[in-house]
Design a protein around this motif. Structure first.
Motif, PDB file in Angstrom:
ATOM      1  N   ASP A 109     -11.430 -17.134 -16.336  1.00  0.00           N
ATOM      2  CA  ASP A 109     -10.605 -17.662 -15.253  1.00  0.00           C
ATOM      3  C   ASP A 109      -9.203 -17.967 -15.766  1.00  0.00           C
ATOM      4  O   ASP A 109      -9.020 -18.466 -16.887  1.00  0.00           O
ATOM      5  N   GLN A 110      -8.232 -17.679 -14.929  1.00  0.00           N
ATOM      6  CA  GLN A 110      -6.831 -17.917 -15.268  1.00  0.00           C
ATOM      7  C   GLN A 110      -6.318 -19.105 -14.445  1.00  0.00           C
ATOM      8  O   GLN A 110      -6.158 -19.015 -13.239  1.00  0.00           O
ATOM      9  N   ARG A 111      -6.073 -20.207 -15.116  1.00  0.00           N
ATOM     10  CA  ARG A 111      -5.662 -21.424 -14.405  1.00  0.00           C
ATOM     11  C   ARG A 111      -4.224 -21.295 -13.889  1.00  0.00           C
ATOM     12  O   ARG A 111      -3.359 -20.715 -14.538  1.00  0.00           O
ATOM     13  N   ILE A 112      -3.991 -21.833 -12.700  1.00  0.00           N
ATOM     14  CA  ILE A 112      -2.646 -21.892 -12.120  1.00  0.00           C
ATOM     15  C   ILE A 112      -2.132 -23.311 -12.347  1.00  0.00           C
ATOM     16  O   ILE A 112      -2.466 -24.247 -11.601  1.00  0.00           O
ATOM     17  N   PRO A 113      -1.335 -23.530 -13.392  1.00  0.00           N
ATOM     18  CA  PRO A 113      -1.010 -24.904 -13.806  1.00  0.00           C
ATOM     19  C   PRO A 113      -0.132 -25.661 -12.821  1.00  0.00           C
ATOM     20  O   PRO A 113      -0.137 -26.887 -12.799  1.00  0.00           O
ATOM     21  N   SER A 114       0.613 -24.967 -11.985  1.00  0.00           N
ATOM     22  CA  SER A 114       1.531 -25.651 -11.070  1.00  0.00           C
ATOM     23  C   SER A 114       0.842 -26.194  -9.819  1.00  0.00           C
ATOM     24  O   SER A 114       1.440 -26.934  -9.036  1.00  0.00           O
ATOM     25  N   ASN A 445     -11.482  -7.869  -7.925  1.00  0.00           N
ATOM     26  CA  ASN A 445     -11.004  -8.837  -6.949  1.00  0.00           C
ATOM     27  C   ASN A 445     -10.408 -10.016  -7.723  1.00  0.00           C
ATOM     28  O   ASN A 445     -11.143 -10.814  -8.292  1.00  0.00           O
ATOM     29  N   LYS A 446      -9.084 -10.080  -7.753  1.00  0.00           N
ATOM     30  CA  LYS A 446      -8.433 -11.220  -8.415  1.00  0.00           C
ATOM     31  C   LYS A 446      -8.424 -12.379  -7.411  1.00  0.00           C
ATOM     32  O   LYS A 446      -7.445 -12.629  -6.714  1.00  0.00           O
ATOM     33  N   GLN A 447      -9.548 -13.038  -7.376  1.00  0.00           N
ATOM     34  CA  GLN A 447      -9.794 -14.038  -6.346  1.00  0.00           C
ATOM     35  C   GLN A 447      -9.185 -15.384  -6.717  1.00  0.00           C
ATOM     36  O   GLN A 447      -9.436 -15.916  -7.797  1.00  0.00           O
ATOM     37  N   VAL A 448      -8.356 -15.903  -5.804  1.00  0.00           N
ATOM     38  CA  VAL A 448      -7.790 -17.242  -6.002  1.00  0.00           C
ATOM     39  C   VAL A 448      -8.834 -18.260  -5.540  1.00  0.00           C
ATOM     40  O   VAL A 448      -9.331 -18.197  -4.419  1.00  0.00           O
ATOM     41  N   TYR A 449      -9.147 -19.201  -6.418  1.00  0.00           N
ATOM     42  CA  TYR A 449     -10.221 -20.168  -6.161  1.00  0.00           C
ATOM     43  C   TYR A 449      -9.659 -21.563  -6.374  1.00  0.00           C
ATOM     44  O   TYR A 449      -9.279 -21.948  -7.476  1.00  0.00           O
ATOM     45  N   CYS A 450      -9.585 -22.322  -5.283  1.00  0.00           N
ATOM     46  CA  CYS A 450      -8.991 -23.674  -5.314  1.00  0.00           C
ATOM     47  C   CYS A 450     -10.040 -24.721  -4.970  1.00  0.00           C
ATOM     48  O   CYS A 450     -10.831 -24.532  -4.035  1.00  0.00           O
ATOM     49  N   VAL A 451     -10.015 -25.818  -5.710  1.00  0.00           N
ATOM     50  CA  VAL A 451     -10.893 -26.966  -5.445  1.00  0.00           C
ATOM     51  C   VAL A 451     -10.023 -28.207  -5.370  1.00  0.00           C
ATOM     52  O   VAL A 451      -9.332 -28.556  -6.333  1.00  0.00           O
TER      53      VAL A 451
END
Length: 453
Positions: A109-114, A445-451
């Motif tokens: 998984d590639q974290r989106i730090p912003s 599928n470069k799926q964006v996954y937000c929690v």
């Protein structure tokens, strides 16, 4: 191919003898294969990554164990020298081993730090059933670089191999099964091109990868575009090999070795040698010596009689219009597919050899005055697969290399090769990349996954 001969056939290019034929799949068999691949995807994608990795590692191990047998089969079906065939199979093994070794890191998984208010990552997920349309010139390597990353990722594969290498196709399918690839996860299909269109249009199929001719790629890409399916194309090339300065004869030997590999039947072969004026005469002389010094044992047949005849016609067209054939260029009597390696100079724009890909053992050499002329000639091609630049001054070579329109550019080496080195081109050489980290990112599928917190 005779009117009564099935399209899938083993024809020994050394003799022209038909050794074995295979029937094309029925429409019902195609429908069943698509359904089975879709069903298999539902379970394969849910397998833990470590399990898929273990299977990929098994595939690599079996490629190594069966390298000689597969190399012999490749020689029988498309004429490749045995040492080159076994080397190809061993390289195929390294591709599966690379993705087995690197899968966890490549698919992390590639974290989106912003992102604020919780966590957000990009996950790499499989997409489903994929179709691969593969060529004859590297019967195992081409399959490996498509199948390895996608099997590790969790996609399932329908594989339509070239009609001239059916036994290679079956041997690879057997190897996959023996390595533990579940039924439906990898399926060989002796499909017609009408059936390829049907497969691409099936809503369960999510993408298609094609390695082959510009014409075949354009046809499949048009179908994929109408069906809104992801498409990866690795097509032809007319790669420049630019020599700025250095030891002309040594560089000619480097150029010849790369050009003659697989009897010149490689997409990224150095099909246009572009040589500085002061090195040109010695460079050509050395090529002529190398070509003229080959023995019959050094020369393998081309893949088919038709391939040899096409190459002979291209060279004949050039000579008829004023080009110089220094050595070689002899087409054997039918039905065998031998064509003696040749050196050709004096190519001009009205000749077929100026714009067309010469897919065989012909070294075409151009003389240029300076770097600007070399770059202009190199970039004049409609293709943009690979390119190389040679100079004793690395900085000088790099300055020229940065101006070239190609997907793979090399300085002081004909090509950078390895399972971790992405492969692909621009312009009419296609789009997308195989191998390395980029190769596993094509059908994903470069799926964006937000929690939220």
């Amino acid at each position: 191919m005779s009117p009564t001969q099935p399209p899938y056939a083993t024809v020994d290019p050394a003799t022209g003898k038909v050794l074995k034929t295979f029937d094309t799949a029925t429409d019902d068999q195609i429908a069943a294969a698509v359904a089975k691949a879709d069903d298999a995807y539902r379970s394969w994608r849910e397998q833990p990554l470590k399990d898929r990795v273990e299977v990929a590692r098994n595939v690599g191990e079996l490629f190594r164990k069966r390298a000689t047998d597969l190399g012999e089969l490749t020689r029988t079906e498309m004429g490749k020298k045995l040492d080159e065939g076994t080397g190809e199979v061993e390289f195929s093994a390294s591709i599966f081993e690379f993705y087995a070794d690197q899968a966890e890191a490549l698919l992390a998984d590639q974290r989106i730090p912003s992102f604020s208010g919780g966590t957000a990552v990009v996950q790499r997920r499989p997409v489903g059933v994929l179709l691969g349309v593969m060529p004859w010139n590297f019967p195992t390597y081409q399959v490996a670089r498509f199948a390895a990353p996608n099997l590790v990722l969790g996609n399932t594969i329908l594989l339509k191999h070239a009609e001239s290498v059916p036994q290679c196709a079956l041997a690879i399918a057997d190897l996959m099964r023996d390595a533990g690839v579940p039924e439906g996860v990898y399926t060989n299909l002796f499909a017609s091109f009408d059936q390829v269109e049907t497969i691409i249009n099936d809503p369960r199929v999510q993408g298609v990868s094609v390695t082959g001719s510009e014409r075949a790629g354009a046809t499949v890409a048009a179908t994929a575009g109408r069906a809104l399916k992801k498409c990866l194309l690795e097509l032809g090339g007319s790669d420049p090999f630019i020599v700025l300065d250095g030891d002309a004869r040594e560089l000619a030997r480097t150029a010849w070795e790369f050009r003659i590999y697989n009897m010149g039947q490689a997409c990224n072969s150095n099909k246009r040698m572009i040589v500085a004026d002061d090195l040109y005469e010695d460079f050509v002389a050395e090529l002529v010596t190398l070509a003229g010094g080959l023995t019959p044992e050094d020369i393998a047949p081309l893949s088919s009689r038709r391939a040899a005849e096409i190459l002979a016609a291209q060279v004949r067209d050039a000579v008829d219009k004023g080009a110089t054939l220094h050595v070689g260029g002899d087409l054997c009597e039918a039905p065998a597919a031998f064509y003696t390696p040749a050196v050709l100079t004096g190519i001009t724009p009205e000749m077929r050899a100026y714009t067309e890909e010469l897919f065989g053992p012909v070294a075409v050499v151009y003389r240029v005055r300076d770097e600007d002329e070399a770059v202009a000639l190199a970039n004049s091609s409609a293709y943009g697969l690979g390119a190389s630049v040679f100079s004793t001054d690395t900085a000088r070579a790099e300055n020229v290399a940065q101006r070239l329109e190609a997907g793979m550019v090399n300085v002081n080496t004909p090509a950078g090769e390895g399972p971790d080195i992405p492969f692909g081109g621009v312009k009419r050489s296609g789009f997308g990349r195989e191998l390395g980290a980029l190769g596993i990112d094509e059908f994903v599928n470069k799926q964006v996954y937000c929690v939220a917190d």
